[in-house]
Structures are given as structure tokens and as C-alpha cells.
Write a protein that holds these residues in place. Structure first.
Motif, PDB file in Angstrom:
ATOM      1  N   GLY A 102      26.629 -18.603 -12.128  1.00  0.00           N
ATOM      2  CA  GLY A 102      25.650 -17.553 -11.970  1.00  0.00           C
ATOM      3  C   GLY A 102      25.065 -17.118 -10.715  1.00  0.00           C
ATOM      4  O   GLY A 102      24.813 -17.911  -9.855  1.00  0.00           O
ATOM      5  N   THR A 103      24.676 -15.847 -10.636  1.00  0.00           N
ATOM      6  CA  THR A 103      24.038 -15.360  -9.276  1.00  0.00           C
ATOM      7  C   THR A 103      22.979 -14.601  -9.785  1.00  0.00           C
ATOM      8  O   THR A 103      23.266 -13.559 -10.725  1.00  0.00           O
ATOM      9  CB  THR A 103      25.079 -14.640  -8.286  1.00  0.00           C
ATOM     10  N   GLN A 104      21.888 -14.529  -9.345  1.00  0.00           N
ATOM     11  CA  GLN A 104      20.804 -13.775  -9.662  1.00  0.00           C
ATOM     12  C   GLN A 104      20.850 -12.430  -8.962  1.00  0.00           C
ATOM     13  O   GLN A 104      20.684 -12.358  -7.837  1.00  0.00           O
ATOM     14  CB  GLN A 104      19.277 -14.283  -9.534  1.00  0.00           C
ATOM     15  N   TYR A 136      23.895 -13.010 -13.248  1.00  0.00           N
ATOM     16  CA  TYR A 136      25.330 -12.322 -13.505  1.00  0.00           C
ATOM     17  C   TYR A 136      26.369 -13.701 -13.645  1.00  0.00           C
ATOM     18  O   TYR A 136      26.185 -14.409 -12.620  1.00  0.00           O
ATOM     19  CB  TYR A 136      25.736 -11.504 -12.583  1.00  0.00           C
ATOM     20  N   TYR A 137      27.290 -13.607 -14.533  1.00  0.00           N
ATOM     21  CA  TYR A 137      28.298 -14.688 -14.401  1.00  0.00           C
ATOM     22  C   TYR A 137      29.544 -14.240 -14.960  1.00  0.00           C
ATOM     23  O   TYR A 137      29.749 -13.225 -15.278  1.00  0.00           O
ATOM     24  CB  TYR A 137      27.904 -15.623 -15.739  1.00  0.00           C
ATOM     25  N   CYS A 138      30.278 -14.741 -13.769  1.00  0.00           N
ATOM     26  CA  CYS A 138      31.956 -14.374 -13.882  1.00  0.00           C
ATOM     27  C   CYS A 138      32.685 -15.507 -14.877  1.00  0.00           C
ATOM     28  O   CYS A 138      31.892 -16.479 -15.044  1.00  0.00           O
ATOM     29  CB  CYS A 138      32.649 -14.335 -12.752  1.00  0.00           C
ATOM     30  N   MET A 180      39.624 -11.476 -16.532  1.00  0.00           N
ATOM     31  CA  MET A 180      38.366 -12.008 -16.028  1.00  0.00           C
ATOM     32  C   MET A 180      37.240 -11.007 -16.429  1.00  0.00           C
ATOM     33  O   MET A 180      37.279  -9.962 -16.905  1.00  0.00           O
ATOM     34  CB  MET A 180      38.491 -11.781 -14.438  1.00  0.00           C
ATOM     35  N   GLY A 181      35.858 -11.684 -16.645  1.00  0.00           N
ATOM     36  CA  GLY A 181      34.868 -10.925 -17.162  1.00  0.00           C
ATOM     37  C   GLY A 181      33.594 -11.236 -16.578  1.00  0.00           C
ATOM     38  O   GLY A 181      33.623 -12.172 -15.616  1.00  0.00           O
ATOM     39  N   TRP A 182      32.895 -10.023 -16.606  1.00  0.00           N
ATOM     40  CA  TRP A 182      31.319 -10.361 -15.977  1.00  0.00           C
ATOM     41  C   TRP A 182      30.595 -10.333 -17.266  1.00  0.00           C
ATOM     42  O   TRP A 182      30.600  -9.257 -17.984  1.00  0.00           O
ATOM     43  CB  TRP A 182      31.267  -9.339 -14.827  1.00  0.00           C
ATOM     44  N   PHE A 183      29.577 -10.987 -17.241  1.00  0.00           N
ATOM     45  CA  PHE A 183      28.514 -11.087 -18.209  1.00  0.00           C
ATOM     46  C   PHE A 183      27.322 -11.267 -17.512  1.00  0.00           C
ATOM     47  O   PHE A 183      27.052 -11.724 -16.459  1.00  0.00           O
ATOM     48  CB  PHE A 183      28.694 -12.201 -19.129  1.00  0.00           C
ATOM     49  N   ARG A 184      26.099 -11.202 -18.378  1.00  0.00           N
ATOM     50  CA  ARG A 184      24.816 -11.314 -17.728  1.00  0.00           C
ATOM     51  C   ARG A 184      23.955 -11.661 -18.750  1.00  0.00           C
ATOM     52  O   ARG A 184      24.040 -11.423 -20.026  1.00  0.00           O
ATOM     53  CB  ARG A 184      24.394  -9.855 -17.031  1.00  0.00           C
TER      54      ARG A 184
END
Length: 124
Positions: free
Chosen positions: A117-119, A93-95, A34-38
Motif C-alpha cells: 500500500g501507498t498513502q 492505495y493497493y495494487c 491487475m487491479g488498484w484498490f483503496r
């Protein structure tokens, strides 16, 4: 098919903390990384952190030491604990999840599924 739903974003002052969550469904959660990106306004989506199936963690240089990624396979969830936030961390931010095994866990092109996404907004 994988569905990803992020939560936990918001407005925080510089130096503060937030914890993002990502709930996954659609296939056995423990079987993939799993990853987190922004993505900040006017900028490309960038790697933040990732965690492998076995729990090995990876971070971008800009967040290493401040952010912590973790996963709870029993809850099919991945988390991003963000400390010492600065205005430069402001972004959506996106997972993300890949289709299968991946070699470059920090490359957004390795991921097939994305949340909405979440701001995260950090005020100075």
C-alpha cells in the motif's frame, strides 16, 4: 508467488494529480490482470480500477473520467494516473494480482496477492 510494490503516493492539494506505480515480480506479468484498490480509515477496501491481460480497463464510478490505469508488460508494472483529486480520494492505495483468470475483475475477493500500500492524502 507474486510480489507487488507500490510507489508514488504522497500529499497533494485538491485538484492536483499523482501517479502511482506498482512493480510486479515472481511470474510472467502479461499473463494476468491487475487491479488498484483503496481503503480509507474506517471503511472497507474498495475497487478503483483494473486492467485485463489484453488491456481492457475498468473503473469505479467515483473515479471514472479522472483516473487512468495502464500497464507496461515490458517493465512488469501497472500505473494509476490520478487527476482532479479531491479529499474523498484520501486513502491507502493497493495494487493487486489474481492467481489466475478471474471473472469479476472489480471484486477484491478475486485477488490473491497484494502490495503493502501507498498513502495518498488530498488536502482541501
Amino acid at each position: 508467488q507474486v510480489q507487488l510494490v507500490e510507489s508514488g503516493g504522497g500529499l497533494v492539494q485538491a485538484g492536483g494529480s499523482l501517479r502511482l506505480s506498482c512493480a510486479a515480480s515472481g511470474r510472467p506479468f502479461s499473463s494476468y490482470a491487475m487491479g488498484w484498490f483503496r481503503q480509507a480509515p474506517g471503511k472497507e477496501r474498495e475497487f478503483v480500477a483494473a486492467i485485463s491481460r489484453s488491456g481492457t480497463t475498468y473503473y469505479s464510478a467515483s473515479v471514472k473520467g479522472r483516473f487512468t490505469i495502464s500497464r507496461d508488460n515490458a517493465k512488469s508494472a501497472v500505473y494509476l494516473q490520478m487527476n482532479s483529486l479531491s479529499p474523498e480520494d484520501t486513502a491507502v492505495y493497493y495494487c493487486a494480482a489474481p492467481e489466475g483468470s478471474i471473472a469479476t475483475i472489480w471484486d477484491k475477493r478475486s485477488y490473491n496477492y497484494w502490495g503493502q500500500g501507498t498513502q495518498v492524502t488530498v488536502s482541501s
